[in-house]
Write a protein that holds these residues in place. Structure first.
Motif, PDB file in Angstrom:
ATOM      1  N   PHE D 126       9.142 -59.876 -67.692  1.00 16.78           N
ATOM      2  CA  PHE D 126      10.278 -59.147 -67.111  1.00 16.78           C
ATOM      3  C   PHE D 126      10.298 -57.671 -67.523  1.00 16.78           C
ATOM      4  O   PHE D 126      11.334 -57.021 -67.413  1.00 16.78           O
ATOM      5  CB  PHE D 126      11.591 -59.828 -67.505  1.00 16.78           C
ATOM      6  N   TYR D 128       9.783 -54.899 -66.102  1.00 17.99           N
ATOM      7  CA  TYR D 128       9.578 -54.452 -64.729  1.00 17.99           C
ATOM      8  C   TYR D 128       9.022 -53.032 -64.666  1.00 17.99           C
ATOM      9  O   TYR D 128       8.106 -52.743 -63.912  1.00 17.99           O
ATOM     10  CB  TYR D 128      10.889 -54.533 -63.949  1.00 17.99           C
ATOM     11  N   LYS D 129       9.597 -52.129 -65.465  1.00 17.34           N
ATOM     12  CA  LYS D 129       9.142 -50.733 -65.382  1.00 17.34           C
ATOM     13  C   LYS D 129       7.703 -50.605 -65.868  1.00 17.34           C
ATOM     14  O   LYS D 129       6.902 -49.891 -65.271  1.00 17.34           O
ATOM     15  CB  LYS D 129      10.095 -49.835 -66.166  1.00 17.34           C
ATOM     16  N   ARG D 131       5.433 -52.921 -65.758  1.00 17.75           N
ATOM     17  CA  ARG D 131       4.524 -53.560 -64.808  1.00 17.75           C
ATOM     18  C   ARG D 131       4.299 -52.709 -63.558  1.00 17.75           C
ATOM     19  O   ARG D 131       3.239 -52.792 -62.927  1.00 17.75           O
ATOM     20  CB  ARG D 131       5.030 -54.958 -64.442  1.00 17.75           C
ATOM     21  N   MET D 132       5.290 -51.888 -63.186  1.00 17.68           N
ATOM     22  CA  MET D 132       5.066 -50.974 -62.052  1.00 17.68           C
ATOM     23  C   MET D 132       3.866 -50.070 -62.333  1.00 17.68           C
ATOM     24  O   MET D 132       3.073 -49.775 -61.441  1.00 17.68           O
ATOM     25  CB  MET D 132       6.313 -50.124 -61.827  1.00 17.68           C
ATOM     26  N   TYR D 134       1.466 -50.817 -64.805  1.00 22.32           N
ATOM     27  CA  TYR D 134       0.279 -51.628 -65.115  1.00 22.32           C
ATOM     28  C   TYR D 134      -0.406 -52.105 -63.836  1.00 22.32           C
ATOM     29  O   TYR D 134      -1.635 -52.205 -63.786  1.00 22.32           O
ATOM     30  CB  TYR D 134       0.661 -52.829 -65.979  1.00 22.32           C
TER      31      TYR D 134
END
Lengths: 148, 148, 148, 148
Positions: D126, D128-129, D131-132, D134
């Protein structure tokens, strides 16, 4: 193992209730008697065409060994309904014998017959035994569920 | 930002179509004209009480800035229906301004008013921006979706 | 089933190679001979204390039935090393008999003996059979792996 | 924004400690002073070639705006080491400005220079930022982490 898949019938109430209770126990949940009554009645009644159930039994009529509910509902992306396969359960003693697969395929056939071929279901990410089967007969989507 | 949330109305067709097309593009999909026509009509019509839509606009009436569809359907675990929140979209220019949250909360209010408080939706695991909001207004369930 | 867990020894090369090849096939991969040679030598050698291996066999010495590699490496969050459990494999014929669990527990014991109790491993999200065991002896973290 | 990426130096201790503490707070954790001391010393020392750190600063030398640790460790599938990228942090004020990407790419370059091109890291599902970013510079693997 020879398996008969057929629609739920009024005579199945005790067996249906037994199997569905075992299913609900997997989710550590219970439902009140009114829900048992309403769901059994609706899955049988022509007044509720959106709710349907299939059961599995051996040819000798020795009792139910599996059940599945399926619900038709609207979807904005298509004119016809979609089919939500809910509450797939197979008796512990006969797991691995093709009952679950036969129930899913019977829902697929019912969906095709209704002109609503899109069938989906939800399962817990950690339902390992279920997913071993689902990976063979369906596709895991990237969609996860949020709840209010 | 002041936001008005109201039911979809017949005059919204062009704006609804614009926003929903942008939404569908996020999923790299399209739907035929017949689906646009059917979904717009059903979301408006009293003959299709299971299909409903809300839109967001600014108080000055300068055009729609968001939409959400929601569908009532049966569920075996409860007597009343559940609400499937589908197709939440907010115009890119106003994201982060509370429009998405306001639309979700309006669906919650509609669900409560209908006596069907259970609301759920599906989102792609990698919908990071959406999930930032969803984690604030809902709970991620452990359920994942399989599709025929 | 009685199981003996012991460190890899020079005499195990053929059996170790057989089992590890079966393991790598699960990942649809192969490694060159130089990697077989290097990993076998390092897992045995005192010059490579960070690389270690355990094997499982029956008391009758009838051949290896399982293996596990474990690697000590630094971690910024603690002074002592952590233990990366890699390449757990159990012969297909004896799965479900406690060999995997015994190998994991032997790594835990080795980690404790080294003063480095933190042990972790990676597994594919869809390794259902492995996860049935891992859920019993460890905790699924919320961490997922990204690779260059 | 112009960004300088360079190895950690002894003069960075206060700034490194400030940034790393902010990073650890994201995980709602703390480490004892002995861990701060050991990790700072090891990331600087030639006696610990497996532990390394890079920092990001603006050309005007106005203080650190990011850091990353990376650890070389053995892997049975290859002769050379792999690189575990740990503890990537970017100051909140400069997020979205390319600092995280520059730090990851600098680790990639260091990995290539060392002849150990395989770089991986772990992140919470989770995040999220993170993973954007990565998803742009790496590949999500299907591997999840279990911990003792």
């Amino acid at each position: 193992m020879s398996i008969v898949i057929r629609p739920l019938s009024p005579a199945d109430e005790a067996e249906w209730r037994r199997l569905w209770t075992l299913y609900l126990e997997l989710y550590e949940t219970t439902v009140p008697d009114a829900v048992y009554a309403a769901s059994f009645a609706r899955n049988l009644s022509a007044d509720h065409p959106d709710m349907n159930a299939l059961v599995a039994e051996r040819p000798d009529g020795s009792g139910l060994i599996g059940l599945v509910h399926y619900i038709f509902h609207r979807h904005n992306w298509r004119e016809e309904d979609v089919v939500y396969l809910q509450d797939l359960y197979v008796d512990a003693q006969v797991r691995g014998g093709g009952v679950g697969r036969a129930l899913i395929q019977a829902v697929y056939a019912a969906a095709d017959a209704a002109g609503t071929p899109a069938v989906y279901w939800m399962t817990q990410e950690f339902n390992y035994k279920g997913r071993m089967l689902y990976d063979q007969v369906a596709t895991k989507s990237p969609f996860i569920q949020y709840r209010r």
